[in-house]
Motif scaffolding. Structure first.
Motif, PDB file in Angstrom:
ATOM      1  N   ALA A  40      -6.490   2.985  -1.307  1.00 17.84           N
ATOM      2  CA  ALA A  40      -7.777   3.680  -1.216  1.00 17.84           C
ATOM      3  C   ALA A  40      -8.930   2.746  -1.556  1.00 17.84           C
ATOM      4  O   ALA A  40      -9.986   2.773  -0.900  1.00 17.84           O
ATOM      5  N   THR A  41      -8.733   1.901  -2.568  1.00 20.01           N
ATOM      6  CA  THR A  41      -9.776   0.951  -2.945  1.00 20.01           C
ATOM      7  C   THR A  41     -10.008  -0.061  -1.831  1.00 20.01           C
ATOM      8  O   THR A  41     -11.154  -0.416  -1.527  1.00 20.01           O
ATOM      9  N   PHE A  69       0.819  -1.215   0.000  1.00 22.34           N
ATOM     10  CA  PHE A  69       0.000   0.000   0.000  1.00 22.34           C
ATOM     11  C   PHE A  69       0.857   1.271   0.000  1.00 22.34           C
ATOM     12  O   PHE A  69       0.434   2.314  -0.510  1.00 22.34           O
ATOM     13  N   LYS A  70       2.056   1.197   0.569  1.00 26.32           N
ATOM     14  CA  LYS A  70       2.902   2.383   0.661  1.00 26.32           C
ATOM     15  C   LYS A  70       3.323   2.893  -0.711  1.00 26.32           C
ATOM     16  O   LYS A  70       3.603   4.082  -0.880  1.00 26.32           O
ATOM     17  N   THR A  71       3.364   1.996  -1.699  1.00 26.22           N
ATOM     18  CA  THR A  71       3.762   2.389  -3.054  1.00 26.22           C
ATOM     19  C   THR A  71       2.596   2.312  -4.046  1.00 26.22           C
ATOM     20  O   THR A  71       2.787   2.551  -5.231  1.00 26.22           O
ATOM     21  N   ASP A 102      -5.323   3.960  13.648  1.00 24.42           N
ATOM     22  CA  ASP A 102      -4.891   3.259  12.441  1.00 24.42           C
ATOM     23  C   ASP A 102      -3.642   3.940  11.904  1.00 24.42           C
ATOM     24  O   ASP A 102      -3.196   4.967  12.423  1.00 24.42           O
ATOM     25  N   THR A 103      -3.093   3.364  10.838  1.00 22.51           N
ATOM     26  CA  THR A 103      -1.920   3.933  10.181  1.00 22.51           C
ATOM     27  C   THR A 103      -2.312   5.209   9.429  1.00 22.51           C
ATOM     28  O   THR A 103      -3.493   5.500   9.247  1.00 22.51           O
ATOM     29  N   ALA A 104      -1.298   5.924   8.955  1.00 25.71           N
ATOM     30  CA  ALA A 104      -1.554   7.185   8.278  1.00 25.71           C
ATOM     31  C   ALA A 104      -2.411   6.993   7.032  1.00 25.71           C
ATOM     32  O   ALA A 104      -3.343   7.771   6.774  1.00 25.71           O
ATOM     33  N   ASN A 105      -2.133   5.943   6.230  1.00 21.53           N
ATOM     34  CA  ASN A 105      -2.952   5.764   5.028  1.00 21.53           C
ATOM     35  C   ASN A 105      -4.331   5.218   5.361  1.00 21.53           C
ATOM     36  O   ASN A 105      -5.253   5.317   4.565  1.00 21.53           O
ATOM     37  N   THR A 113      -5.957   8.717  16.403  1.00 25.35           N
ATOM     38  CA  THR A 113      -4.560   8.497  16.750  1.00 25.35           C
ATOM     39  C   THR A 113      -3.914   7.664  15.649  1.00 25.35           C
ATOM     40  O   THR A 113      -4.473   6.653  15.221  1.00 25.35           O
ATOM     41  N   VAL A 114      -2.747   8.121  15.204  1.00 29.36           N
ATOM     42  CA  VAL A 114      -2.045   7.447  14.110  1.00 29.36           C
ATOM     43  C   VAL A 114      -0.903   6.611  14.671  1.00 29.36           C
ATOM     44  O   VAL A 114      -0.143   7.069  15.540  1.00 29.36           O
TER      45      VAL A 114
END
Length: 342
Positions: free
Chosen positions: A140-141, A132-134, A196-199, A220-221
């Motif tokens: 998003a999907t 997901f990072k790349t 959750d994570t940033a994304n 909270t990230v």
């Protein structure tokens, strides 16, 4: 030598979903991604109108529409195409499964079974959540697809689980905040945190704002492998642990146990595989089994039996105190755990 051909051949209704399930899925995914479902949601549309809306090759689009009708995704009333009830299950989830990295992963299912490795990792060179990072489009999907699942599961969770006992709910891996927004909306005395994570939280503030919950719910990230925010008396894990193997799942639960107050609870919302299958609904059982294989393809995780969840809780210093079936597809349950007695 005896023949292996059955004396009673399978009917088309029996063999088509198995032999051509991939084709049925791609028909639905194409109808969704071309914008046809969005177009017919407003009103029935003729083929000519859909050709104009999509900009697709006219003859090819007519062939797709014909197949979608025969598959039960669309219905034809006179000259107009409309969506059937099953069409509501297409959209982000089918878009995710039609994405090339996911399609490639399912292609190597056999190698995944032979080796025990995640098929997604084999096919794409990185685990799903690292990928997901790349690949922000797939990320998003994915999160949109998870929201779609929450739209089905959240009402049952809100209606059949008692949140009135608690003061602060932390949704661990809560993504866009759809579940927690529903929970807080139905329990006005409850506060919340989406973690959750940033994304994962890109759209969360907007979801909470639309629900009017900014003053009662924070964000909270971070990574649940590193920490879980303190302050909650109930920690929610919806469709999270099935993404991770036993060691990883115990690590997540252990991080929650570190901040869980006396009297606090951990609640896992997930499918639970039956043990023996005596009273199971065949369609629900098949859905849970498919979900288990999807976890093999996409992640390091798996669906688990009640005994296997109990063992996870025990390894993290928790005790399973209640297992409540929920009126959702695929043998969905609320599994409640408390700090284990010392």
């Amino acid at each position: 030598m005896t023949s292996q051909i059955p004396t009673q051949p399978a009917t088309a209704a029996e063999y088509l979903p198995l032999a051509f399930g991939f084709a049925l899925h791609q028909i639905g995914a194409a109808v969704s991604s071309l914008g046809i479902l969005a177009a017919v949601a407003e009103r029935p549309r003729t083929a000519e109108e859909l050709i104009e809306v999509t900009g697709a090759h006219p003859r090819s689009l007519r062939r797709l529409l014909h197949a979608a009708v025969k598959a039960g995704l669309l219905a034809l009333d006179g000259d107009g195409y409309r969506a059937t009830a099953v069409a509501a299950h297409f959209g982000p989830l089918s878009d995710m499964h039609a994405a090339p990295p996911v399609w490639r992963a399912w292609e190597v299912l056999e190698e995944s079974v032979r080796t025990g490795r995640s098929a997604f990792d084999i096919a794409n060179g990185a685990p799903l959540f690292d990928h997901f990072k790349t690949d922000p489009k797939l990320a998003a999907t994915f999160h949109a697809a998870m929201t779609g699942g929450s739209d089905v599961q959240s009402p049952a969770i809100v209606d059949h689980f008692d949140f009135s006992r608690f003061e602060h709910a932390v949704d661990v891996g809560g993504g866009r905040g759809t579940l927690l927004a529903a929970v807080l909306g139905a329990n006005t005395g409850l506060r919340g945190t989406v973690f959750d994570t940033a994304n994962g939280v890109v759209e969360t503030a907007g979801v909470l704002a639309e629900a009017g919950l900014q003053s009662r719910c924070g964000i909270t990230v971070g990574s649940f492998f590193e920490f879980v925010p303190a302050g909650g008396d109930v920690y929610l894990l919806k469709n999270i642990l099935h993404d991770w193997n036993d060691e990883e799942s115990v690590r997540i639960l252990g991080n929650i146990r570190e901040v869980l107050p006396e009297g606090g609870r951990v609640v896992v919302f997930s499918s639970v595989l039956s043990e023996g299958g005596a009273d199971e609904d065949p369609a629900d059982a098949l859905g849970a089994a498919i979900s288990d294989i999807e976890m093999l393809v996409m992640t390091t995780g798996r669906e688990r039996t009640l005994a296997e969840y109990r063992a996870l809780f025990e390894a993290a210093g928790l005790e399973l105190t209640a297992a409540t079936p929920l009126p959702c597809p695929y043998q969905y349950h609320a599994l409640e755990a408390a700090p284990a007695a010392s």
